[in-house]
Structure formats: C-alpha cells, structure tokens
Design a protein around this motif. Structure first.
Motif, PDB file in Angstrom:
ATOM      1  N   SER A  94       0.835  -1.218   0.000  1.00  0.00           N
ATOM      2  CA  SER A  94       0.000   0.000   0.000  1.00  0.00           C
ATOM      3  C   SER A  94       0.860   1.255   0.000  1.00  0.00           C
ATOM      4  CB  SER A  94      -0.915   0.015   1.229  1.00  0.00           C
ATOM      5  OG  SER A  94      -1.813  -1.055   1.246  1.00  0.00           O
ATOM      6  N   VAL A  95       1.867   1.261   0.873  1.00  0.00           N
ATOM      7  CA  VAL A  95       2.752   2.429   0.971  1.00  0.00           C
ATOM      8  C   VAL A  95       3.537   2.601  -0.327  1.00  0.00           C
ATOM      9  CG1 VAL A  95       4.817   3.326   2.117  1.00  0.00           C
ATOM     10  CG2 VAL A  95       2.910   2.423   3.476  1.00  0.00           C
ATOM     11  N   ALA A  96       4.056   1.500  -0.869  1.00  0.00           N
ATOM     12  CA  ALA A  96       4.807   1.587  -2.126  1.00  0.00           C
ATOM     13  C   ALA A  96       3.940   2.148  -3.242  1.00  0.00           C
ATOM     14  CB  ALA A  96       5.352   0.206  -2.513  1.00  0.00           C
ATOM     15  N   LEU A  97       2.686   1.707  -3.307  1.00  0.00           N
ATOM     16  CA  LEU A  97       1.772   2.204  -4.343  1.00  0.00           C
ATOM     17  C   LEU A  97       1.501   3.699  -4.171  1.00  0.00           C
ATOM     18  CD1 LEU A  97      -1.522   0.486  -5.542  1.00  0.00           C
ATOM     19  CD2 LEU A  97      -1.459   2.927  -5.058  1.00  0.00           C
ATOM     20  N   PHE A 192     -18.624  -3.092  -3.041  1.00  0.00           N
ATOM     21  CA  PHE A 192     -17.790  -4.238  -2.690  1.00  0.00           C
ATOM     22  C   PHE A 192     -17.048  -3.922  -1.397  1.00  0.00           C
ATOM     23  CE2 PHE A 192     -13.818  -6.844  -3.248  1.00  0.00           C
ATOM     24  CZ  PHE A 192     -14.441  -8.070  -3.078  1.00  0.00           C
ATOM     25  N   LYS A 193     -17.211  -4.771  -0.406  1.00  0.00           N
ATOM     26  CA  LYS A 193     -16.723  -4.483   0.942  1.00  0.00           C
ATOM     27  C   LYS A 193     -15.390  -5.145   1.278  1.00  0.00           C
ATOM     28  CE  LYS A 193     -20.594  -2.317   1.800  1.00  0.00           C
ATOM     29  NZ  LYS A 193     -20.625  -0.842   1.920  1.00  0.00           N
ATOM     30  N   GLU A 194     -14.821  -5.947   0.382  1.00  0.00           N
ATOM     31  CA  GLU A 194     -13.700  -6.807   0.760  1.00  0.00           C
ATOM     32  C   GLU A 194     -12.371  -6.438   0.111  1.00  0.00           C
ATOM     33  OE1 GLU A 194     -13.992  -8.784   3.166  1.00  0.00           O
ATOM     34  OE2 GLU A 194     -16.164  -8.804   3.375  1.00  0.00           O
ATOM     35  N   LEU A 195     -12.185  -5.193  -0.271  1.00  0.00           N
ATOM     36  CA  LEU A 195     -10.891  -4.766  -0.792  1.00  0.00           C
ATOM     37  C   LEU A 195      -9.809  -4.922   0.270  1.00  0.00           C
ATOM     38  CD1 LEU A 195     -11.953  -1.473  -2.602  1.00  0.00           C
ATOM     39  CD2 LEU A 195     -11.066  -3.522  -3.739  1.00  0.00           C
ATOM     40  N   ALA A 196      -8.589  -5.225  -0.167  1.00  0.00           N
ATOM     41  CA  ALA A 196      -7.448  -5.181   0.744  1.00  0.00           C
ATOM     42  C   ALA A 196      -7.058  -3.722   0.963  1.00  0.00           C
ATOM     43  CB  ALA A 196      -6.283  -5.970   0.157  1.00  0.00           C
ATOM     44  N   GLY A 197      -6.169  -3.472   1.920  1.00  0.00           N
ATOM     45  CA  GLY A 197      -5.731  -2.096   2.160  1.00  0.00           C
ATOM     46  C   GLY A 197      -5.107  -1.483   0.926  1.00  0.00           C
ATOM     47  N   CYS A 198      -4.292  -2.271   0.212  1.00  0.00           N
ATOM     48  CA  CYS A 198      -3.673  -1.775  -1.015  1.00  0.00           C
ATOM     49  C   CYS A 198      -4.731  -1.485  -2.071  1.00  0.00           C
ATOM     50  CB  CYS A 198      -2.652  -2.798  -1.530  1.00  0.00           C
ATOM     51  SG  CYS A 198      -1.573  -2.189  -2.839  1.00  0.00           S
ATOM     52  N   GLY A 199      -5.819  -2.248  -2.037  1.00  0.00           N
ATOM     53  CA  GLY A 199      -6.926  -1.984  -2.946  1.00  0.00           C
ATOM     54  C   GLY A 199      -7.560  -0.629  -2.691  1.00  0.00           C
ATOM     55  N   ILE A 200      -7.647  -0.225  -1.427  1.00  0.00           N
ATOM     56  CA  ILE A 200      -8.181   1.106  -1.099  1.00  0.00           C
ATOM     57  C   ILE A 200      -7.231   2.180  -1.645  1.00  0.00           C
ATOM     58  CG2 ILE A 200      -8.996   2.639   0.724  1.00  0.00           C
ATOM     59  CD1 ILE A 200     -10.592   0.098   0.643  1.00  0.00           C
ATOM     60  N   GLY A 201      -5.923   1.956  -1.501  1.00  0.00           N
ATOM     61  CA  GLY A 201      -4.953   2.889  -2.071  1.00  0.00           C
ATOM     62  C   GLY A 201      -5.078   2.980  -3.578  1.00  0.00           C
ATOM     63  N   PHE A 202      -5.332   1.843  -4.220  1.00  0.00           N
ATOM     64  CA  PHE A 202      -5.524   1.810  -5.668  1.00  0.00           C
ATOM     65  C   PHE A 202      -6.743   2.643  -6.067  1.00  0.00           C
ATOM     66  CE2 PHE A 202      -7.346  -0.106  -9.497  1.00  0.00           C
ATOM     67  CZ  PHE A 202      -6.242  -0.204 -10.340  1.00  0.00           C
ATOM     68  N   LYS A 203      -7.836   2.515  -5.311  1.00  0.00           N
ATOM     69  CA  LYS A 203      -9.045   3.287  -5.617  1.00  0.00           C
ATOM     70  C   LYS A 203      -8.802   4.782  -5.427  1.00  0.00           C
ATOM     71  CE  LYS A 203     -12.112   1.560  -6.853  1.00  0.00           C
ATOM     72  NZ  LYS A 203     -12.484   0.971  -8.166  1.00  0.00           N
ATOM     73  N   LEU A 204      -7.964   5.137  -4.441  1.00  0.00           N
ATOM     74  CA  LEU A 204      -7.614   6.547  -4.251  1.00  0.00           C
ATOM     75  C   LEU A 204      -6.854   7.077  -5.465  1.00  0.00           C
ATOM     76  CD1 LEU A 204      -7.505   9.016  -2.296  1.00  0.00           C
ATOM     77  CD2 LEU A 204      -5.328   8.095  -1.452  1.00  0.00           C
ATOM     78  N   GLU A 220      -3.090   1.853 -13.207  1.00  0.00           N
ATOM     79  CA  GLU A 220      -3.108   0.438 -13.575  1.00  0.00           C
ATOM     80  C   GLU A 220      -1.718  -0.199 -13.504  1.00  0.00           C
ATOM     81  OE1 GLU A 220      -5.011   0.142 -17.353  1.00  0.00           O
ATOM     82  OE2 GLU A 220      -7.023   0.560 -16.542  1.00  0.00           O
ATOM     83  N   ARG A 221      -0.674   0.606 -13.558  1.00  0.00           N
ATOM     84  CA  ARG A 221       0.667   0.036 -13.495  1.00  0.00           C
ATOM     85  C   ARG A 221       1.003  -0.512 -12.104  1.00  0.00           C
ATOM     86  NH1 ARG A 221       4.979   4.078 -12.359  1.00  0.00           N
ATOM     87  NH2 ARG A 221       4.040   6.067 -11.770  1.00  0.00           N
ATOM     88  N   TYR A 222       0.123  -0.314 -11.151  1.00  0.00           N
ATOM     89  CA  TYR A 222       0.338  -0.848  -9.800  1.00  0.00           C
ATOM     90  C   TYR A 222      -0.472  -2.116  -9.537  1.00  0.00           C
ATOM     91  CZ  TYR A 222       2.288   3.817  -9.184  1.00  0.00           C
ATOM     92  OH  TYR A 222       3.031   4.960  -9.314  1.00  0.00           O
ATOM     93  N   LEU A 223      -1.048  -2.690 -10.581  1.00  0.00           N
ATOM     94  CA  LEU A 223      -1.895  -3.867 -10.392  1.00  0.00           C
ATOM     95  C   LEU A 223      -1.139  -5.050  -9.790  1.00  0.00           C
ATOM     96  CD1 LEU A 223      -4.003  -3.661 -13.666  1.00  0.00           C
ATOM     97  CD2 LEU A 223      -4.936  -3.687 -11.345  1.00  0.00           C
ATOM     98  N   ASP A 224       0.159  -5.166 -10.089  1.00  0.00           N
ATOM     99  CA  ASP A 224       0.913  -6.280  -9.508  1.00  0.00           C
ATOM    100  C   ASP A 224       1.021  -6.133  -7.992  1.00  0.00           C
ATOM    101  OD1 ASP A 224       2.531  -4.065  -9.881  1.00  0.00           O
ATOM    102  OD2 ASP A 224       4.245  -5.171 -10.671  1.00  0.00           O
ATOM    103  N   LEU A 225       1.215  -4.909  -7.514  1.00  0.00           N
ATOM    104  CA  LEU A 225       1.274  -4.688  -6.066  1.00  0.00           C
ATOM    105  C   LEU A 225      -0.078  -5.001  -5.409  1.00  0.00           C
ATOM    106  CD1 LEU A 225       3.275  -1.332  -5.828  1.00  0.00           C
ATOM    107  CD2 LEU A 225       4.112  -3.630  -5.334  1.00  0.00           C
ATOM    108  N   VAL A 226      -1.163  -4.585  -6.065  1.00  0.00           N
ATOM    109  CA  VAL A 226      -2.496  -4.838  -5.517  1.00  0.00           C
ATOM    110  C   VAL A 226      -2.757  -6.338  -5.436  1.00  0.00           C
ATOM    111  CG1 VAL A 226      -4.964  -4.433  -5.786  1.00  0.00           C
ATOM    112  CG2 VAL A 226      -3.355  -2.643  -6.428  1.00  0.00           C
ATOM    113  N   MET A 227      -2.373  -7.052  -6.495  1.00  0.00           N
ATOM    114  CA  MET A 227      -2.589  -8.502  -6.501  1.00  0.00           C
ATOM    115  C   MET A 227      -1.811  -9.184  -5.378  1.00  0.00           C
ATOM    116  SD  MET A 227      -0.927 -11.512  -7.326  1.00  0.00           S
ATOM    117  CE  MET A 227       0.416 -10.856  -8.306  1.00  0.00           C
TER     118      MET A 227
END
Length: 571
Positions: A94-97, A192-204, A220-227
C-alpha cells in the motif's frame, strides 16, 4: 487428523443444464459455477473474461471526494505529505503504491512504516511526532487507522490532518480524520466491501486520475502490487478483487515492477506465478522484513527502479526470510513442548500460550502452525515494552473477532477480522483473559468447527478429465477465498505401479479407474499411505487438478487432499 468430507449443495438442475449447454462445457463444471452464484451466460462471461472497465466507480466510496479535495489542497500549497502504512505485505505494498503514485506530483513526500517491535501495529505516537518534526501537515494512512481515534485526535492538536484508507472493521466511533475511506463503514455505499488495504490505495489513485483526466496507466501500473496484497491478506477473490487479481497476475508474469521482478528472480521462479505461488514464495519474503528487521526494507525494495539495487535489496530480504524460518521453527517447537508439558489442551476449545522471550515478529506464524496442528482458535503471546502482545488465528467458520469483542474489557488494544487478529494485554490480565476467551469460545463454537473439513465441489470420474476440462478449469483462476480451486472426489480408484515417498512425508503414486487414463498424483503429508494402500484394493480420493511445471515441462497432476479406504477418511 481425520477430516470430514462435505459435499457442496448443488444448484437447480435446469439452471445447470442450461448453463452447460450455453457454454458448451462439462456438466460438472457448470455445477461448480452455479454453486458459486454464476447462473447466466453473461455472469459466466464476466467471470471468465473480467475487464478493468468492470471496476466500481471510486467515488461511490464514502469520503472519496473529501480525500481528493484535501490532497489537491496539499499539492497546490506545497504541503509536506507522509504516506503511512503497516509493516505487513498489505501495508508495505500500500505504501509503495501510494508513495510512488503521488511522487509523480510532488517531491514534498515521504513514507513511514512503524517499527513492529518498538511501536507495534497501526498509527503510533512516535510516527506522528516524527511527522511533526519533519513539518508534515497531511498523513495518508493505509491498511490501518480505522480504530486509532486517540492517535488521530493527538495529530489534530499538532495541526496534522489524516486521510485514512483502511479495510478493517471500524469501532463504534470513527476517528476525527479529514476523510475515512473504508467500505466497511456502515454509512459507506461502496458495492464491494472486501478490498485489501492496497486496494483502497488503488481506488484513491484511480479517483485522483479520474478527477484530473489522467490516463488509466497512471494507476493500472500498480496492479501487480495490488494482486500481491490480495493474495497475502487472504481476502475474498470475487467481484472487484477477482478483476484486480486477474490483471495483477498478468502484470506480474509479463511486466512486474523492478522490485518484484528481483524478488521473483531471487526465489528461483520468474514466470507462471499463481496466487498460490505469491502466497508461499513472495509474501513470506516481503513479510520477513517487518518480522526480523524493519518494514522499510520491503518498501525500499518495492520502490526500486534500478535492477542492481533491487537485486541487492531482494537478496537482503531473502536472508531475512531464512532467519525468519529458523526463528519460527524454534519457537513453534518450544510452544508445542509447552502445550505438552502443561496439558493446555485437555478438554479445552482454545489454545493460549505465552513466553516473554519469543520474537514478536513471528508469533503470528507460530499461531497459524498451532491452529493447523490442534485445530482450535489459538493465541500466541510474548512480552514487548512491558505489555503482552499477541497474534490470534481461528478455524474456518468461527468468528474470532466477535470472541475478542466479548473480552474487550481485558484487552488494551485489539484489531483484525474473523480469521486473524492482534492484541495487547496487561501482564496481570493474562490469566483472566485466557479463562474468558475459553469460556466465550466454548459457548459459541460447534463441534463440527473443531474438526477440519474438505468441501467437495463435485464427484467426477477420472475419464471426464481431458484437455478441454482442464483448460476450462484453469480459466476459473485466480483461486482464493470465495473462489477456491475446485475439489473433486472420485471413488473406486486403484493405484498403478508402486506408491513411493518423496521429501520424507509426501506420497507419489499413479491412479486410474476402469476405462480411464492413468493420472500422476502428489499427496502432501500422506506418506503413511505407502503402507496402507494395497494392490487391487479400491479407494476414494479428494483432489484438485493442476499443472505441474518441472524443468519447463508442464504435466497434468492431481493434488490429493485426502484418501478414504473402507469409508475411513484420512488427511
């Protein structure tokens, strides 16, 4: 340990038949889709061919507009921004993203990971004081903060604003932050209620790009980190998480960020990664930084843009992971001995063990190992800064967080979810807490939940498994919670040739049914069956179907989960 074999409930026959015809697939696969609430051609199309255009509008998340407005204000005024996150995989990705994304727009930005051993989980006073000393006026906290009311209040007195991006359950009162992005807020309409923390950062990041009409590639270039965060945090892989994981795996296997590529190289595998590979190879290495040294080391690697530096950092993290393995094996052995000596488990539904010398960084792993062995809610505690700090793990189907809520008056701090949690306890409260925890769990857990089960998706004959069957099955990936790899059962199976043991405790054998081909299998931890299985004696097997890759060669393999002889089930 004996396991219960449980057959999944089948859907309506007419829906299954219709879906099988529309998709031109085996009826057994159609039944699995219906069991997973995929009942129409369009739902199946969305499942098998997820699109990034299916991602939800980030502005459906409560306070997203406030978060973007506050970030815009900070960037326009040249304010100093801190990206703050936890020390585990979800927190460091999350922080890296967020740091990498917002660094495109300002140089007045830094990141902060709390020290697991000195500061503990979540927002810390030390982190806030550091921010104040550096002239930080806005902190974006990821994967933590939703229950840090007192810390956020303290920051407010220092003139520091918070934007919280969390995915954990809130308390009764939300902290006084400028914006709180958490789909689990009761007043949040996000679908959708089940995003990971990094997923919330992605949405931001997605919301920022939509606001400023920036190309989707910017987030979108951060999709690997989110996964990686989705895999490591074991969140449900359905809905939006399935789409993010699907494209994140594509990126990981084709164009990973420099840090992840170096880490993949260092563990001896650099392609064909699955969610399982991420969980068991990449995630433990990233986690090892925060467990054995400092989570900053993981973020540093993930932010590397130079191959040489990334390789050096990944090598360092690999060494930390080796140290972590040695440490957790040692502590696990001590915990097992402690349980045996004190007879902790006699007539109990829980395990609570404590040693003031255990390494705080690995007690979560030890709790998982004890839960796997004894199969009951487990808490492992150690001493840290004068307080007991613990990690808790549950068994599938039992809500650990609710049990801890019933013990809240004996805890100084706790947080987590149904299956895993962390806590802080005053030393003088440990006995009362252990007794209360046992009482609560004993009153609310059923005997079935104390016996591991294998959920069988479908019964099939081995003759049904052909190239097309496997190709369709593979397209159901990525697998994980809510969408696990399908488990099949086949009866009246015979072995061919001779079973043999590999790696001391794993079983290799070839099996067949009448009129079927011969299938190679592996049974991890099933070495005992080398002696139990007899020639010409039929048996039943539960298994998943997978591709085994060895020296660039791919071969179909059945991964046996359990064997039943004469109606006697074994793991």
């Amino acid at each position: 340990m004996k396991k219960r074999w449980v057959q999944a409930v089948k859907g309506k026959v007419e829906i299954t038949d219709s879906l099988a015809q529309q998709l031109n697939i085996d009826i057994s696969l159609a039944e699995i889709l219906v069991q997973r609430d995929i009942t129409s051609f369009q739902e199946a199309k969305d499942f098998f061919r997820p699109q990034l255009t299916q991602l939800h509008d980030p502005f459906l998340m409560k306070d997203m507009d406030k978060a973007i407005a506050r970030i815009d204000l900070a960037l326009a005024a040249g304010e100093k921004i801190m990206i703050y996150g936890d020390y585990d995989v979800d927190g460091t990705t999350s922080v890296a993203l967020a740091y990498s994304f917002f660094s495109q727009f300002t140089s007045a930005i830094e990141y902060y990971i709390p020290d697991r051993h000195k500061e503990g989980y979540g927002i810390s006073t030390a982190g806030i004081d550091h921010a104040k000393a550096q002239g930080i006026t806005l902190i974006i906290a990821l994967d933590c903060g939703i229950k840090s009311n007192d810390k956020i209040g303290y920051a407010n007195t220092l003139g520091i604003d918070f934007i919280i991006c969390d995915h954990h359950l809130p308390g009764d009162e939300l902290p006084a932050a400028v914006a709180i992005l958490d789909p689990k807020r009761l007043d949040c309409p996000y679908p959708f209620k089940e995003l990971a923390g990094c997923g919330i950062g992605f949405k931001l990041a997605q919301a920022y790009c939509l606001t400023h009409h920036l190309p989707a590639e910017n987030y979108e270039r951060y999709l690997d980190l989110v996964m990686v965060s989705i895999a490591a945090d074991i969140v449900p892989i359905n809905d939006e998480n399935r789409t993010l994981a699907y494209y994140g795996l594509i990126k990981l296997n084709t164009n990973p960020c420099t840090g992840l590529k170096a880490l993949m190289d260092s563990c001896g595998k650099n392609k064909d990664f699955t969610i399982t590979d991420v969980v068991f190879t990449l995630a433990p290495r990233i986690n090892a930084a925060g467990r054995m040294d400092h989570g900053n080391q993981a973020v540093k690697m993930l932010l590397c843009t130079a191959d040489t530096l990334a390789a050096e950092q990944s090598l360092f993290i690999n060494l930390q992971n080796t140290d972590r393995k040695t440490t957790d094996q040692h502590i696990t052995a001590e915990a097992l001995a402690l349980i045996d000596e004190s007879e902790i488990l006699i007539n109990k539904k829980t395990t609570v063990v404590y040693n003031d010398q255990w390494n705080k960084g690995v007690i979560g792993i030890v709790a998982s190992r004890l839960t796997e062995k004894y199969y009951r809610p487990t808490i492992v505690l150690t001493l840290s800064n004068g307080m007991l700090t613990g990690s808790a793990r549950s068994v599938p189907g039992y809500d650990l967080y609710e049990a801890l809520l019933s013990c809240a008056d004996l805890l100084e701090q706790f947080g987590g979810h149904k299956f895993a949690a962390g806590m802080t306890i005053k030393p003088e409260n440990i006995e009362a807490f252990a007794e209360r925890f046992e009482t609560v769990v004993a009153a609310t857990i059923t005997e079935n939940l104390l016996c591991p089960e294998i959920l069988i998706d479908n019964e099939i004959s081995l003759a049904q498994i052909d190239g097309k069957f496997q190709r369709i099955l593979a397209q159901m990936a990525p697998f994980g919670p809510v969408n696990p790899a399908p488990v099949f059962v086949s009866h009246d199976v015979f072995y061919v040739g001779r079973p043999y043991i590999v790696g001391a405790k794993h079983l290799k054998l070839s099996i067949k049914q009448q009129n079927s081909s011969i299938f190679e299998t592996i049974g991890f931890g099933l070495a005992e069956f080398e002696q139990l299985l007899k020639p010409d004696q039929p048996f039943s097997v539960c298994y998943t179907i997978e591709e085994n890759v060895w020296k660039e060669q791919k071969r179909l393999q059945l991964n046996i989960k359990a064997i039943e002889i004469n109606n006697q089930s074994y793991k």
